[in-house]
Design a protein around this motif. Structure first.
Motif, mmCIF file in Angstrom:
data_model
loop_
_atom_site.group_PDB
_atom_site.id
_atom_site.type_symbol
_atom_site.label_atom_id
_atom_site.label_comp_id
_atom_site.label_asym_id
_atom_site.label_seq_id
_atom_site.Cartn_x
_atom_site.Cartn_y
_atom_site.Cartn_z
ATOM 1 N N THR A 247 7.152 25.904 19.267
ATOM 2 C CA THR A 247 8.423 26.559 19.593
ATOM 3 C C THR A 247 9.580 25.567 19.594
ATOM 4 N N LEU A 248 9.243 24.305 19.640
ATOM 5 C CA LEU A 248 10.315 23.312 19.683
ATOM 6 C C LEU A 248 11.002 23.177 18.323
ATOM 7 N N ARG A 249 10.292 23.509 17.270
ATOM 8 C CA ARG A 249 10.890 23.350 15.935
ATOM 9 C C ARG A 249 12.178 24.149 15.785
ATOM 10 N N PRO A 250 12.137 25.446 16.058
ATOM 11 C CA PRO A 250 13.396 26.171 15.951
ATOM 12 C C PRO A 250 14.357 25.847 17.086
ATOM 13 N N ALA A 251 13.836 25.442 18.238
ATOM 14 C CA ALA A 251 14.720 25.260 19.392
ATOM 15 C C ALA A 251 15.463 23.927 19.338
ATOM 16 N N TRP A 252 14.814 22.911 18.822
ATOM 17 C CA TRP A 252 15.392 21.580 18.911
ATOM 18 C C TRP A 252 16.768 21.462 18.247
ATOM 19 N N PRO A 253 16.937 21.972 17.016
ATOM 20 C CA PRO A 253 18.262 21.824 16.404
ATOM 21 C C PRO A 253 19.364 22.410 17.270
ATOM 22 N N LYS A 254 19.055 23.495 17.954
ATOM 23 C CA LYS A 254 20.091 24.109 18.784
ATOM 24 C C LYS A 254 20.369 23.273 20.020
ATOM 25 N N ILE A 255 19.298 22.746 20.559
ATOM 26 C CA ILE A 255 19.502 21.884 21.736
ATOM 27 C C ILE A 255 20.312 20.658 21.345
ATOM 28 N N LYS A 256 19.969 20.126 20.192
ATOM 29 C CA LYS A 256 20.664 18.932 19.721
ATOM 30 C C LYS A 256 22.142 19.229 19.533
ATOM 31 N N GLU A 257 22.398 20.375 18.986
ATOM 32 C CA GLU A 257 23.782 20.779 18.752
ATOM 33 C C GLU A 257 24.564 20.814 20.057
ATOM 34 N N ARG A 258 23.911 21.354 21.094
ATOM 35 C CA ARG A 258 24.549 21.391 22.413
ATOM 36 C C ARG A 258 24.828 19.970 22.904
ATOM 37 N N LEU A 259 23.874 19.106 22.679
ATOM 38 C CA LEU A 259 24.010 17.740 23.180
ATOM 39 C C LEU A 259 25.152 17.023 22.477
ATOM 40 N N LEU A 260 25.251 17.257 21.178
ATOM 41 C CA LEU A 260 26.261 16.535 20.407
ATOM 42 C C LEU A 260 27.661 17.113 20.594
ATOM 43 N N ASP A 261 27.716 18.321 21.122
ATOM 44 C CA ASP A 261 29.014 18.961 21.324
ATOM 45 C C ASP A 261 29.735 18.294 22.492
ATOM 46 N N GLU A 262 30.805 17.591 22.155
ATOM 47 C CA GLU A 262 31.469 16.845 23.229
ATOM 48 C C GLU A 262 32.235 17.743 24.171
ATOM 49 N N GLY A 263 32.503 18.957 23.727
ATOM 50 C CA GLY A 263 33.230 19.875 24.597
ATOM 51 C C GLY A 263 32.305 20.613 25.550
ATOM 52 N N GLU A 264 31.034 20.323 25.449
ATOM 53 C CA GLU A 264 30.076 21.026 26.279
ATOM 54 C C GLU A 264 30.273 20.669 27.750
ATOM 55 N N ASP A 265 29.978 21.645 28.576
ATOM 56 C CA ASP A 265 30.078 21.436 30.014
ATOM 57 C C ASP A 265 29.198 20.251 30.422
ATOM 58 N N PRO A 266 29.744 19.339 31.210
ATOM 59 C CA PRO A 266 28.947 18.139 31.547
ATOM 60 C C PRO A 266 27.623 18.454 32.237
ATOM 61 N N THR A 267 27.582 19.523 33.010
ATOM 62 C CA THR A 267 26.311 19.795 33.689
ATOM 63 C C THR A 267 25.245 20.222 32.681
ATOM 64 N N VAL A 268 25.686 20.912 31.625
ATOM 65 C CA VAL A 268 24.728 21.298 30.591
ATOM 66 C C VAL A 268 24.245 20.042 29.868
ATOM 67 N N THR A 269 25.190 19.173 29.551
ATOM 68 C CA THR A 269 24.814 17.928 28.893
ATOM 69 C C THR A 269 23.800 17.171 29.744
ATOM 70 N N ALA A 270 24.059 17.143 31.043
ATOM 71 C CA ALA A 270 23.137 16.418 31.923
ATOM 72 C C ALA A 270 21.754 17.035 31.883
ATOM 73 N N ALA A 271 21.713 18.369 31.881
ATOM 74 C CA ALA A 271 20.408 19.025 31.829
ATOM 75 C C ALA A 271 19.702 18.701 30.522
ATOM 76 N N ILE A 272 20.457 18.685 29.436
ATOM 77 C CA ILE A 272 19.854 18.374 28.141
ATOM 78 C C ILE A 272 19.326 16.940 28.147
ATOM 79 N N VAL A 273 20.108 16.053 28.728
ATOM 80 C CA VAL A 273 19.639 14.660 28.793
ATOM 81 C C VAL A 273 18.326 14.582 29.571
ATOM 82 N N ASN A 274 18.247 15.360 30.633
ATOM 83 C CA ASN A 274 16.991 15.379 31.375
ATOM 84 C C ASN A 274 15.826 15.781 30.491
#
Lengths: 1040, 188
Positions: free
Chosen positions: A168-195
């Motif tokens: 399931t990570l195959r389709p999910a990872w690109p989207k997660i990565k996109e969230r991480l790379l989005d600098e406008g993303e809410d910092p708490t979301v970024t923090a969760a992704i970093v976790n």
């Protein structure tokens, strides 16, 4: 009729002190009734009560279907209760999980954020592989939900899906990565992704290297310490793969170390520098030295900060990591670290213990071992009441806990009522300490030991402080075999090793073995209670047999070996005892110089008679090894007895009569021969196979018929008696009335030798008798030394050396001649003193020779340096497959590559096994779905209204997705909830097929095949949508 | 990751049990009582990290002592507030000191929700207790460490009930624990 609320239940509990169990049972009965009603409020309340009681261990798995009912209530309040109950009570085997899946899907797609949160929080607890697969499609769009809290929870939930079903990570990872790379993303979301990335990172660091620039930016920007810590941890796993990162990381890390006010961040920076191998990488440069000094300095600071035990603990953790690569850096901090061995806090002690093993050398070994021994000796043994096995959880099941006193719960700061006395050392800690001592001492084949007699004393002392092992009786040998953690055996093996390898102290080692074997001294040698340290007897028994000529009290040893309690020993020990018997016997009987007098004849016959008496019952012992040895030696003894009785004694005193040859020649010859030497673990493998060795020809072609025949004849005797003899312990054994006082046992030193002696603190950890023996030796050794201060002599007038007393006495009458002439050449003097009174000529030089392992050809690098036989980690292999409690098995993730982007490959790479498994899963799924259908109908009838409502909302949402598909605009896809309306776009109201009844089935198929792109076109829309979504990610051809 | 979060009081009675991997109820209870035995014997001056309870230690022996597997729970962190123990069981991939801070955030959030929170609040509102934890940790992974966001998230789920009148008053006294600057990290 009044129903109890949770509040009432809790009040009730508090009012039923003493009868809580009954009260709870009644309450559960009530809940059973209430939960079956159609009143949803009542149902939910009952469920809440059950969930509360579940916390105390009351099973509520029977209510799993009711949980589902409450989950599907349209009211949020009920839903929340239902979801909580599901999280707390659903297990992997809960059968309504398949039904819950539909409810989860429905709630994930709810327009209300708080409702979406419920399944997001619950899925990690209940998800299984097939569920993961089908939930994925519903979860992915939530990654772009308008609420940050939904997005961040979705990221984590997707991670948990991947844990149970990595694909399931195959389709999910690109989207997660996109969230991480989005600098406008809410910092708490970024923090969760970093976790999440950090969790994924240590499994497959290479996949995350491309993200390094973004992660680096996040680290430098700072702002969130929790995230910074995670980033540093992640980088520590990346740096070994990408050395260039080190240069980049060093400035920000040192900056943080210097500037941050958060101790946790500071610590993790240091930890990251250590773990990431940055210290090694910059070693040798001035910068590197500075960093190393900075880190170690800060760690030292953490150790000595007054009163913060936590910092001490983590600093030790960090030192433990450094010590492997930079032992010299850590040994500079030896002073503070050694203090921690005796810390009152056992957590810190354990850490320090692990650490010192890495930093031990010949200079500090004695001091470290001394500290540890003192601990073992001075702490009280844990009593059985402290054994966690005896407390409530296990012994009486789970007790219904009443609520504590009101006053108690309201008190804000209760004064601590604990005593200051250190708690007794837990047993596993004791075992650990002993094991570590052995490990330190035997390291590199005793490289660190300078004084082996000290070591033997330590070993003897260790036996006395050994914790008892669990049940060891004569019969459960299966357990014995595997009870490698029996620490007594470890000690015994050390004694054995020393005796074999270090010839110069062999007699001391045998003395120790002898004192351990002697029955009459058992009270002194072993812990007072339990059977602690008894495992040492196996090796001690071997030693007294193998080196029987070193024994000082062979007859006493013989008595002990033949003692009736020996039969009760574990079978392995008993077997070595049996082997030792004839050896000791041979040493006693084989002297051919002494005439065969009547006395000698009687003595020998008596001894043989006793041996035979001892061996006879053992010839039916359940353990084959014992049985075989007993039978063999029994025959030998009978033979010897015959020979002895057949040989006439000399009539007169002066006449020399030859003793029977069997005693003087034959039996000793059985055991004499080449000396046993240590053999390297791998040596056996290097023995060449003889060319004429034929292993294929059967030795006896009739083996089968022989065995069959034996089977027929077997066991005519009544076995019960035999087994009873070994299974029932002897009610009480009387120690033979050979009263040996403690003082007598101290006579042993007559045999002892002088040696150098420096450790003045030994009396703190060695028992008085050992010390007394040492003292006696010392006195003996130095009696000629004019400067020796005898601690026992003339207490009143302070320290007196022999020289001093002469001078003093000479005040009246000076006798010049009585002043000994001193040889100032210390070495020479020492030598001379030793020579003068050397009782055992074996040792002339102090330099100890340690025999290494024997092997053939070039020694195996792995086996030569480390002696696995000593404190071999017990049965590591057998445990390997065992999963720890609470452990999440993520092995699947480790093999999943996220980087590999060649699209077609993703599905092709499935092995045949995978495919088969999948097919099997699908078959199971189909079966389950039929069940689901049935239950679903039931459900539907119950919640007709709800169903209708849900349908509309889902419909709306589905259409939206479809729209995305048409437009191919991925940015729009996220916005599909409540806020969707705001966009004002007139959506085409077209219902997706998915909602149709057999949806689950279709979906299942779609997901499975959706990953393979070939099948795409033919399938239903569902699948098509999925593909579009995937492609839209803009990720390289496939998100694999 | 975080394997479990437990709260129990000075008598070992559980107030919150949350296991992020599925575990038999009876085993859960045993683990709780083992940890309680460990934690109850510790003096106040001791550090906030426990040796592994036997249930966890026995099974983790399989891995070499020097390099514990990253999936194995190997860290038990606790904090003691007034009548309650807060415990987090986690793998070695978590930062020990940061976990202490996390517990502090958890308690502060509860304090924010209940105003001077005490054990009774948590007993009678254990749904809220779970909800608060749900805002902090999802599936064993920390999703939020900012106090206000956590409180906000719980409040969004509905009104937080006050403790019944006539029940206790005094709080967990957040400041009562602590080593000065203690847990609160600066830039949270």
């Amino acid at each position: 009729m009044f129903e109890k609320s949770l509040y009432d239940l809790i009040r009730g509990l508090r009012n039923h002190k003493g009868t809580e169990r009954q009260y709870i049972q009644e309450s559960i009965q009530e809940c059973r009734k209430e939960i079956r009603t159609n009143d949803m409020d009542l149902k939910a309340t009952a469920l809440l009560k059950l969930t509360y009681l579940e916390m105390f261990g009351h099973d509520m798995s029977w209510a799993s279907f009711n949980v589902l009912e409450v989950m599907s209530s349209p009211k949020y309040r009920h839903k929340r209760t239902g979801y909580l109950a599901a999280v707390q009570s659903y297990r992997r085997d809960t059968d309504v999980l398949v039904l819950a899946e539909n409810q989860l899907k429905k709630d994930i797609t709810s327009p209300t954020p708080t409702v979406i949160s419920l399944p997001l929080g619950a899925i990690p607890h209940v998800v299984n592989p097939s569920m993961a697969n089908s939930l994925l499609t519903d979860l992915l769009p939530r990654l772009s939900h308008s609420h940050a809290s939904i997005r961040k929870k979705t990221v984590v939930t997707l991670y948990r899906l991947a844990l149970v079903y990595p694909e399931t990570l195959r389709p999910a990872w690109p989207k997660i990565k996109e969230r991480l790379l989005d600098e406008g993303e809410d910092p708490t979301v970024t923090a969760a992704i970093v976790n999440v990335v950090c969790e994924l990172g240590w499994r497959r660091p290479q996949d995350f290297l491309p993200l390094a620039p973004r992660l680096f930016d996040l680290l430098v920007e700072g702002g969130n310490n929790w995230m910074a810590i995670k980033l540093i941890k992640l980088f520590a796993t990346l740096t070994p793969l990408e050395p260039r990162l080190i240069k980049k990381l060093l400035p920000p890390l040192t900056k943080i170390i210097r500037e941050t006010s958060a101790m946790s961040l500071l610590y993790e920076c240091i930890n990251g520098i250590i773990q990431g191998g940055i210290l090694e990488a910059v070693e040798g440069t001035t910068e590197g030295e500075e960093v190393a000094r900075l880190c170690v300095g800060k760690l030292r600071g953490m150790m000595i900060i007054e009163g913060d035990a936590n910092l001490k603990y983590v600093a030790l953790l960090a030192f433990e990591k450094i010590v492997r690569s930079h032992p010299y850096l850590v040994s500079q901090q030896q002073d503070v670290i050694l203090e921690c061995i005796d810390d009152p806090d056992i957590s810190i002690r354990i850490r320090a213990l692990d650490l010192v093993v890495g930093m031990v050398n010949s200079d500090n070994l004695n001091a470290i071992v001394g500290r540890l021994m003192r601990q073992l000796r001075n702490a009280p043994m844990a009593s059985s009441a402290d054994d966690p096995a005896n407390d409530r959880g296990r012994s009486s099941g789970v007790q219904p806990y009443a609520e504590s006193d009101d006053s108690d719960a309201e008190e804000s700061l209760r004064p601590e009522q604990r005593s200051n006395q250190p708690p007794p050392l837990p047993e596993d800690y004791r075992v650990n300490v002993i094991r570590r001592i052995l490990e330190m001492c035997s390291k590199d084949t005793y490289a660190n030991i300078t004084d082996f007699e000290w070591y033997i004393d330590v070993l003897v002392q260790l036996v006395r402080v050994s914790p008892s092992t669990k049940s060891t009786s004569a019969v459960d040998e299966e357990d014995d075999l595997e009870r490698a953690d029996d620490i007594g055996k470890g000690i015994g093996r050390e004694l054995q090793n020393v005796a074999i390898r270090v010839k110069s102290v062999r007699s001391e080692a045998i003395d120790a073995a002898q004192s351990l074997v002697l029955v009459e001294s058992r009270d002194q040698m072993f812990p007072a209670s339990g059977n602690g340290g008894q495992g040492v007897l196996e090796c001690a028994g071997w030693l007294v047999g193998e080196y029987a000529n070193y024994l000082t009290r062979a007859d006493a040893v013989m008595n002990s070996l033949l003692h009736s309690t020996s039969i009760q020993l574990p079978s392995k020990t008993l077997a070595t005892y049996l082997q030792a018997l004839p050896k000791v016997f041979a040493s006693m009987s084989s002297n051919e110089q002494i005439s065969w007098t009547p006395e000698r004849k009687t003595l020998m016959s008596l001894l043989m008679g006793r041996t035979i008496h001892f061996l006879e019952p053992l010839s039916t012992h359940p353990s084959l090894e014992v049985q075989e040895r007993a039978v063999e030696y029994l025959e030998l003894m009978r033979l010897a007895q015959e020979a002895a009785s057949g040989t006439a004694t000399g009539a007169a005193h002066d006449e020399f009569t030859e003793p029977p040859l069997l005693l003087t020649q034959a039996i000793p010859a059985l055991f004499a021969g080449a000396e046993l030497n240590p053999v390297a673990p791998g040596a056996q493998r290097k023995v060449p196979v003889p060319e004429d060795l034929d292993l294929d020809t059967p030795i006896n072609p009739n083996l089968h018929s022989l065995l069959a025949q034996a089977e027929m004849e077997a066991f005519e005797a009544d076995e019960d008696d035999i087994y009873a003899a070994y299974t029932e312990p002897i009610a009480s054994h009387t120690v033979e009335p050979q009263h040996t006082s403690a003082a007598e046992r101290l006579d042993v030193p007559a045999e002892k030798e002088p040696r150098s002696y420096q450790n003045a603190t030994e009396d703190e950890y060695l028992d008085p008798d050992i010390i007394a023996r040492r003292k006696a030796e010392r006195k003996e050794r130095y009696k000629d030394d004019p400067f020796y201060i005898d601690p026992d002599g003339d207490k009143g007038s302070g320290a007196i050396t022999p020289l001093g007393s002469i001078v003093r006495a000479g005040n009246e009458e000076l006798d010049i001649d009585s002043i000994p002439i001193m040889d100032l050449d210390l070495e020479h003097h020492h030598h001379g003193a030793e020579m003068g009174r050397a009782r055992s000529p074996r040792r002339q030089v102090k330099r100890v020779e340690i025999i290494g392992d024997e092997t053939l050809g070039p020694s195996d690098p792995t086996s030569s340096s480390s002696r696995e036989d000593i404190v071999a980690p017990p049965s590591r292999t057998s445990n390997k497959g065992k999963k720890s409690l609470l452990q999440v098995d993520s092995s699947g993730l480790g093999s999943l590559s996220l980087i590999n982007d060649d699209g077609e490959g993703s599905n092709r790479r499935l092995t045949k096994l995978d495919i088969e498994r999948k097919e099997q899963e699908e078959a199971e799924m189909k079966k389950a779905l039929q069940e689901v259908e049935r239950l679903r109908l039931e459900m539907q009838r119950a919640g007709e209204r709800l169903e209708a409502k849900g349908e509309t909302t889902v419909r709306k949402k589905k259409k939206k997705v479809r729209k995305v598909e048409v437009g191919g605009d991925d940015a729009a896809a996220p916005e599909m909830d409540v806020d969707a309306g705001e966009q004002g776009e007139p959506k085409v109201k077209k219902k997706k097929k998915k909602k149709v009844k057999p949806a689950a089935e279709v979906e299942e198929g779609a997901v499975d095949e959706g990953e393979g792109e070939g099948a795409g076109v033919v399938k239903k829309k569902k699948k098509k949508r999925r593909q579009v979504v995937l492609d839209d990610d803009g990720a390289p051809p496939t998100e694999a | 990751m975080i394997n479990a979060v437990l709260v129990f009081n000075n008598a070992g009675q559980p107030r919150l049990t949350k296991f992020y991997t599925q575990l038999e109820t009876s085993v859960q209870q045993r683990l709780i009582s083992e940890i309680f035995t460990l934690v109850a014997n510790r003096p106040n001056s001791a550090c906030n990290f426990l040796p592994l309870p036997p249930l966890l230690a026995s099974s983790s022996k399989s891995s070499t002592p020097t390099t514990p597997h990253n999936d194995t729970p190997s860290l038990v962190t606790y904090r003691h507030y007034a009548t309650l123990y807060f415990i987090i069981i986690s793998t070695s991939t978590e930062s020990p000191l940061a976990l202490l801070d996390l517990i502090q955030v958890f308690v502060q959030a509860l304090d924010g929700l209940f105003e001077n929170v005490c054990e009774l609040d948590l007993i009678f509102n254990f749904e809220t207790l779970h909800a608060t934890l749900g805002e902090l940790i999802v599936g064993g992974v920390v999703v939020e460490t900012q106090l206000d966001k956590v409180v906000e998230g719980v409040k969004a789920q509905g009104r937080v009930a006050k403790r019944p009148v006539n029940e206790g008053k005094s709080g967990l006294s957040l400041g009562g624990f602590g080593r000065g600057e203690g847990g609160v990290w600066a830039g949270r």
